[in-house]
Design an enzyme around this catalytic site. Structure first.
Site, PDB file in Angstrom:
ATOM      1  N   ASN A   2      12.891  -6.284 -11.087  1.00 39.81           N
ATOM      2  CA  ASN A   2      12.846  -5.305  -9.998  1.00 39.81           C
ATOM      3  C   ASN A   2      14.225  -4.720  -9.664  1.00 39.81           C
ATOM      4  OD1 ASN A   2      10.041  -5.819  -9.616  1.00 39.81           O
ATOM      5  ND2 ASN A   2      10.565  -7.656  -8.444  1.00 39.81           N
ATOM      6  N   HIS A  23       0.957  -8.224  -0.087  1.00 40.68           N
ATOM      7  CA  HIS A  23       1.672  -9.312  -0.754  1.00 40.68           C
ATOM      8  C   HIS A  23       1.287 -10.663  -0.160  1.00 40.68           C
ATOM      9  CE1 HIS A  23       5.259 -11.763  -1.894  1.00 40.68           C
ATOM     10  NE2 HIS A  23       5.164 -11.031  -2.990  1.00 40.68           N
ATOM     11  N   GLU A  55       1.911  -2.765   2.912  1.00 38.21           N
ATOM     12  CA  GLU A  55       3.100  -2.464   2.113  1.00 38.21           C
ATOM     13  C   GLU A  55       3.197  -0.952   1.975  1.00 38.21           C
ATOM     14  OE1 GLU A  55       3.801  -4.998  -1.456  1.00 38.21           O
ATOM     15  OE2 GLU A  55       1.814  -5.789  -0.990  1.00 38.21           O
ATOM     16  N   SER A  67       2.929  -3.846  -5.039  1.00 35.32           N
ATOM     17  CA  SER A  67       3.756  -4.328  -6.135  1.00 35.32           C
ATOM     18  C   SER A  67       3.030  -4.471  -7.452  1.00 35.32           C
ATOM     19  CB  SER A  67       4.381  -5.671  -5.752  1.00 35.32           C
ATOM     20  OG  SER A  67       3.381  -6.620  -5.451  1.00 35.32           O
ATOM     21  N   ASP A 108       5.870  -3.362   4.984  1.00 28.97           N
ATOM     22  CA  ASP A 108       6.746  -4.050   4.040  1.00 28.97           C
ATOM     23  C   ASP A 108       7.221  -3.024   3.011  1.00 28.97           C
ATOM     24  OD1 ASP A 108       7.803  -5.451   1.838  1.00 28.97           O
ATOM     25  OD2 ASP A 108       6.587  -7.210   2.273  1.00 28.97           O
ATOM     26  N   HIS A 139       9.371  -2.722  -2.260  1.00 29.60           N
ATOM     27  CA  HIS A 139       9.469  -1.986  -3.521  1.00 29.60           C
ATOM     28  C   HIS A 139       9.769  -0.508  -3.315  1.00 29.60           C
ATOM     29  CE1 HIS A 139       8.315  -5.284  -6.194  1.00 29.60           C
ATOM     30  NE2 HIS A 139       7.557  -5.688  -5.189  1.00 29.60           N
ATOM     31  N   LYS A 191      15.857  -6.371  -4.754  1.00 29.56           N
ATOM     32  CA  LYS A 191      15.253  -5.508  -5.764  1.00 29.56           C
ATOM     33  C   LYS A 191      16.214  -4.346  -6.052  1.00 29.56           C
ATOM     34  CE  LYS A 191      10.645  -7.175  -4.704  1.00 29.56           C
ATOM     35  NZ  LYS A 191      11.096  -8.317  -3.877  1.00 29.56           N
TER      36      LYS A 191
END
Length: 374
Positions: free
Chosen positions: A21, A114, A158, A162, A187, A190, A216
């Site tokens: 990542n 997640h 999120e 992910s 969240d 990413h 990441k």
């Protein structure tokens, strides 16, 4: 396994990394290395205690101010990891609900969130009200059913998922949060650094609280939460992961500090990654493979059977590519996949070589190759 700017060294071979990542390649950037080492030399290798004892250094406070400016929010609060943040913030928010209303919090969660978010709800002892992935109509139904039952309402999602690389409809979620008096928790693990204006992520001012990771695209370690000053003050005293953990060390803080100076100016790298991802999705579709709903730097090659995914990953490793297979229970049964995580160090020629190693899908046709861009 050893990481370098060229790739990942495994058993004496350097493989093209398609699984990590480190989206901007900052884990190997000289400025991050130098500042981490410099801060260790100046301030030591550890904070010595938790934040509420003697672990709050001037470095923590200065970096939290810098993070708040980066995100254009009132306050930021450092955590050791994104998992620690989610797993301890959600119970702290439940405590807030019980204190203010006398009832447990109502957590409305995307079902593909997640594992750390699911764990946080479990640690709080609240029963999640899971809505179908990115289904705002289903979320509305749940909100209508449960918002009169007492307790504060939290919509938890999120911004980038992910395993599929798709995005939440944050504007739509914000509208529902406003309509039903709910708190929007996002969240951004990413998205931080690689998406949004200046790499600040996708939530912007839409979220009431956003969790970001530095492990990441920021190339280091640690996490931070952005929100109001009052909220961060509550979490500072109530989030068990922060209260009972030793504070982040100067080495980690130094790397994060350096990354914050670089990320706003890396638009060319972000655009390069976005173009590579768009090209890869197009070619996978032309070969008859499903890339799911991906719109980001995460591009899943959905295969189905575990054995087939393992076999293709082994074939790619022999060809010089590290693409780790993702299998249940991380993803739903029957959706085993190779999860390609694209980063700024990748070249078009490497993606061309990757595609040449892939078989044609069941509905594939002759591949014209990745588009060449001027």
């Amino acid at each position: 396994m050893q990481r370098s700017r060229e790739g990942l060294a495994l058993q004496g071979r350097v493989l093209v990394d398609l699984s990590s990542n480190d989206y901007l390649g900052l884990s190997q950037h000289p400025l991050l290395r130098e500042r981490a080492a410099s801060w260790a030399a100046r301030f030591g290798t550890g904070a010595g205690a938790s934040r509420l004892v003697t672990g709050t250094l001037e470095l923590h406070l200065a970096l939290e101010e810098k993070l708040a400016r980066f995100k254009n929010c009132e306050a930021a609060l450092l955590f050791a990891t994104g998992w620690q943040a989610n797993a301890s913030i959600l119970p702290a928010l439940d405590q807030l609900s019980r204190l203010q209303t006398g009832h447990e919090a109502r957590m409305f969660c995307d079902r593909l969130n997640h594992a750390s978010l699911h764990h946080g709800c479990a640690a709080a002892g609240v029963h999640q009200k899971r809505f179908r992935h990115n289904d705002l109509g289903h979320l509305r139904q749940l909100l209508e059913q449960h918002t009169s039952h007492g307790g504060l309402s939290f919509i938890v999602t999120e911004s980038v998922f992910s395993m599929d690389g798709d995005r939440a409809d944050l504007t739509g979620l914000r509208a529902l949060a406003d309509e039903f008096g709910a708190f929007l928790y996002v969240d951004e693990a990413h998205a931080t650094g690689i998406l949004g204006p200046g790499g600040t992520g996708l939530a912007g001012a839409l979220a009431d609280l956003a969790v970001h990771t530095a492990s990441k695209a920021l190339g280091g370690m640690g996490a931070f939460v952005c929100g109001s000053s009052a909220l961060c003050a509550w979490l500072f005293n109530q989030a068990s992961g922060l209260v009972y953990s030793t504070a982040l060390p100067p080495t980690v803080l130094g790397a994060m500090d350096a990354a914050l100076e670089l990320v706003p100016h890396m638009e060319r790298e972000r655009q390069h990654v976005a173009c590579l991802a768009a090209d890869l999705r197009r070619v996978l579709e032309q070969r008859g493979f499903g890339a799911g709903p991906s719109t980001t730097q995460i591009v899943p090659l959905i295969i189905g059977e575990n054995a087939t995914a393992l076999g293709l990953a082994e074939k790619l490793e022999k060809a010089g590519f590290l693409a780790m297979p993702i299998r249940p229970p991380t993803v739903p049964h029957g959706t085993a996949r190779l999860r390609f995580s694209l980063h700024a160090g990748l070249q078009e020629e490497q993606l061309e070589a990757l595609v040449s190693c892939l078989p044609s899908g069941p509905f594939g046709r002759q591949d014209p190759g990745l588009a060449k861009r001027v």
